[in-house]
Design a protein around this motif. Structure first.
Motif, PDB file in Angstrom:
ATOM      1  N   ALA A 288      77.487  49.613  28.058  1.00 45.22           N
ATOM      2  CA  ALA A 288      76.581  50.820  28.596  1.00 45.22           C
ATOM      3  C   ALA A 288      76.412  50.981  29.816  1.00 45.22           C
ATOM      4  O   ALA A 288      76.309  52.227  30.521  1.00 45.22           O
ATOM      5  N   VAL A 289      76.664  49.956  30.813  1.00 45.94           N
ATOM      6  CA  VAL A 289      76.729  50.085  32.337  1.00 45.94           C
ATOM      7  C   VAL A 289      77.886  50.843  32.645  1.00 45.94           C
ATOM      8  O   VAL A 289      77.723  51.815  33.504  1.00 45.94           O
ATOM      9  N   ARG A 290      79.038  50.710  31.845  1.00 43.81           N
ATOM     10  CA  ARG A 290      80.190  51.510  32.219  1.00 43.81           C
ATOM     11  C   ARG A 290      80.019  52.903  31.838  1.00 43.81           C
ATOM     12  O   ARG A 290      80.519  53.792  32.840  1.00 43.81           O
ATOM     13  N   THR A 291      79.361  53.180  30.970  1.00 37.87           N
ATOM     14  CA  THR A 291      78.956  54.621  30.545  1.00 37.87           C
ATOM     15  C   THR A 291      78.393  55.371  31.718  1.00 37.87           C
ATOM     16  O   THR A 291      78.576  56.453  32.076  1.00 37.87           O
ATOM     17  N   THR A 292      77.108  54.798  32.284  1.00 41.66           N
ATOM     18  CA  THR A 292      76.479  55.190  33.199  1.00 41.66           C
ATOM     19  C   THR A 292      77.053  55.305  34.577  1.00 41.66           C
ATOM     20  O   THR A 292      76.983  56.129  35.397  1.00 41.66           O
ATOM     21  N   VAL A 293      77.964  54.399  34.838  1.00 42.50           N
ATOM     22  CA  VAL A 293      78.888  54.500  35.988  1.00 42.50           C
ATOM     23  C   VAL A 293      79.805  55.669  36.014  1.00 42.50           C
ATOM     24  O   VAL A 293      80.099  56.671  36.867  1.00 42.50           O
ATOM     25  N   ARG A 294      80.467  56.033  34.799  1.00 41.04           N
ATOM     26  CA  ARG A 294      81.437  56.929  34.575  1.00 41.04           C
ATOM     27  C   ARG A 294      80.698  58.244  34.606  1.00 41.04           C
ATOM     28  O   ARG A 294      81.368  59.462  35.038  1.00 41.04           O
TER      29      ARG A 294
ATOM     30  N   CYS B 200      78.797  47.636  40.599  1.00 39.27           N
ATOM     31  CA  CYS B 200      79.019  47.281  38.949  1.00 39.27           C
ATOM     32  C   CYS B 200      80.394  46.866  38.810  1.00 39.27           C
ATOM     33  O   CYS B 200      80.621  45.832  38.120  1.00 39.27           O
ATOM     34  N   HIS B 201      81.343  47.522  39.579  1.00 38.95           N
ATOM     35  CA  HIS B 201      82.853  47.071  39.379  1.00 38.95           C
ATOM     36  C   HIS B 201      82.956  45.574  39.886  1.00 38.95           C
ATOM     37  O   HIS B 201      83.421  44.830  39.142  1.00 38.95           O
ATOM     38  N   ASP B 202      82.370  45.189  40.891  1.00 47.24           N
ATOM     39  CA  ASP B 202      82.343  43.706  41.425  1.00 47.24           C
ATOM     40  C   ASP B 202      81.755  42.980  40.348  1.00 47.24           C
ATOM     41  O   ASP B 202      82.290  41.713  40.277  1.00 47.24           O
TER      42      ASP B 202
ATOM     43  N   ILE C 222      84.431  47.389  34.090  1.00 55.09           N
ATOM     44  CA  ILE C 222      84.237  48.728  34.852  1.00 55.09           C
ATOM     45  C   ILE C 222      85.465  48.598  36.089  1.00 55.09           C
ATOM     46  O   ILE C 222      85.410  48.075  36.915  1.00 55.09           O
ATOM     47  N   THR C 223      86.173  49.585  35.704  1.00 57.61           N
ATOM     48  CA  THR C 223      87.459  49.564  36.315  1.00 57.61           C
ATOM     49  C   THR C 223      87.544  50.521  37.763  1.00 57.61           C
ATOM     50  O   THR C 223      86.400  51.393  37.822  1.00 57.61           O
ATOM     51  N   GLU C 224      88.486  50.368  38.377  1.00 55.44           N
ATOM     52  CA  GLU C 224      88.425  51.245  39.788  1.00 55.44           C
ATOM     53  C   GLU C 224      88.551  52.943  39.400  1.00 55.44           C
ATOM     54  O   GLU C 224      87.916  53.466  39.972  1.00 55.44           O
ATOM     55  N   ALA C 225      89.126  53.082  38.316  1.00 49.83           N
ATOM     56  CA  ALA C 225      89.140  54.641  37.691  1.00 49.83           C
ATOM     57  C   ALA C 225      87.818  54.843  37.379  1.00 49.83           C
ATOM     58  O   ALA C 225      87.664  56.106  37.583  1.00 49.83           O
TER      59      ALA C 225
END
Length: 278
Positions: A148-154, A237-239, A245-248
């Motif tokens: 879910a955090v990845r979704t909010t980042v993207r 978040c990536h760290d 959670i990737t660089e992309a």
């Protein structure tokens, strides 16, 4: 210990605090406390709160001047005793059934540490300007919190919503270190992330709150810093979870955050008249 604590960090909310308090105290949930901490308001907020002191569900506290939003959010949250925690800003409102819906979702899913729902965006006078905002791109199922955090980042925006849209397990927030204002505009989203990295997430797909945009909000004053703080949040978040959670993801989110900052600026401009209380 009540099942649920609703906590309100009040500050200069005289125009709205009655509506906020009533929206909580009229809920059909039968096992909650309402803890309010006023952060040295200079308007009538403290006096308006006093009339609720006789309600056995209510505890009224004060927070000394200084420390910004983080000080008051921590003050009121650390005073809570419930298993579940919902922070509600002193100018927002809950819709009927909000506490029951979130409590039942957490009861049914022991591995879920945080639930959230869409909200209406309203102006200072309560007029709905955007309906059913939230959960953009979020899978409607139990999922790992980091997903879910990845979704909010993207998405480059807070897909979970403001605190009135969210309920979490209080112990997990405490284990994560509590509210964190390293990115001041994203104090809520940063707190959610710290919790979600420790368990699962479940969206409750019902509009259960209203977020009020008005000219007294500190987030409005931070408008120019929104995109920069979002980029810093994405990198953090990536760290914290580089395998998911990737660089992309960070690059996509950064671009979208810039667009979202412009959209917010346009919203504030178009709705400037409605941001002032009558």
């Amino acid at each position: 210990m009540p099942q649920l604590s609703v906590v309100i960090p009040a500050f200069q909310n005289a125009a709205y605090i009655d509506a906020t308090m009533r929206s909580v105290l009229s809920q059909d949930h039968d096992d909650f406390e309402l803890v309010v901490a006023d952060h040295s308001s200079t308007d009538a907020t403290p006096q308006l709160l006093e009339k609720y002191a006789a309600d056995p569900r209510v505890r009224l506290l004060t927070t000394p001047t200084g420390g910004g939003a983080e000080a008051n959010w921590r003050r009121v949250s650390e005073a809570a005793t419930g298993e579940y925690l919902k922070l509600l800003p002193g100018d927002d409102v809950l819709y009927p059934g909000a506490l029951r819906a979130h409590s039942e979702a957490l009861d049914a899913h022991p591995a879920v540490v945080l639930v959230s729902s869409p909200r209406d965006i309203v102006d200072a006078r309560g007029r709905v300007t955007i309906r059913d905002r939230g959960l953009q791109g979020v899978a409607r199922r139990v999922q790992p919190g980091v997903e879910a955090v990845r979704t909010t980042v993207r998405k480059g925006t807070n897909v979970f919503g403001e605190p009135g849209c969210v309920t979490m397990r209080r112990a997990v927030l405490e284990e994560a270190g509590g509210w964190d204002a390293r990115f001041p505009y994203l104090i809520d989203q940063t707190g959610y992330t710290k919790v979600l990295l420790r368990g699962d997430y479940l969206p409750v797909d019902r509009t259960l709150a209203a977020f009020r945009v008005n000219d007294t909000q500190w987030s409005v004053a931070l408008m120019d810093d929104q995109a920069a703080q979002a980029r810093a949040y994405h990198r953090w978040c990536h760290d914290e979870a580089p395998e998911t959670i990737t660089e992309a993801d960070v690059r996509i989110g950064d671009r979208r955050a810039s667009v979202m900052a412009l959209a917010r600026r346009a919203y504030y401009a178009l709705n400037s008249r409605g941001m002032k209380a009558e």
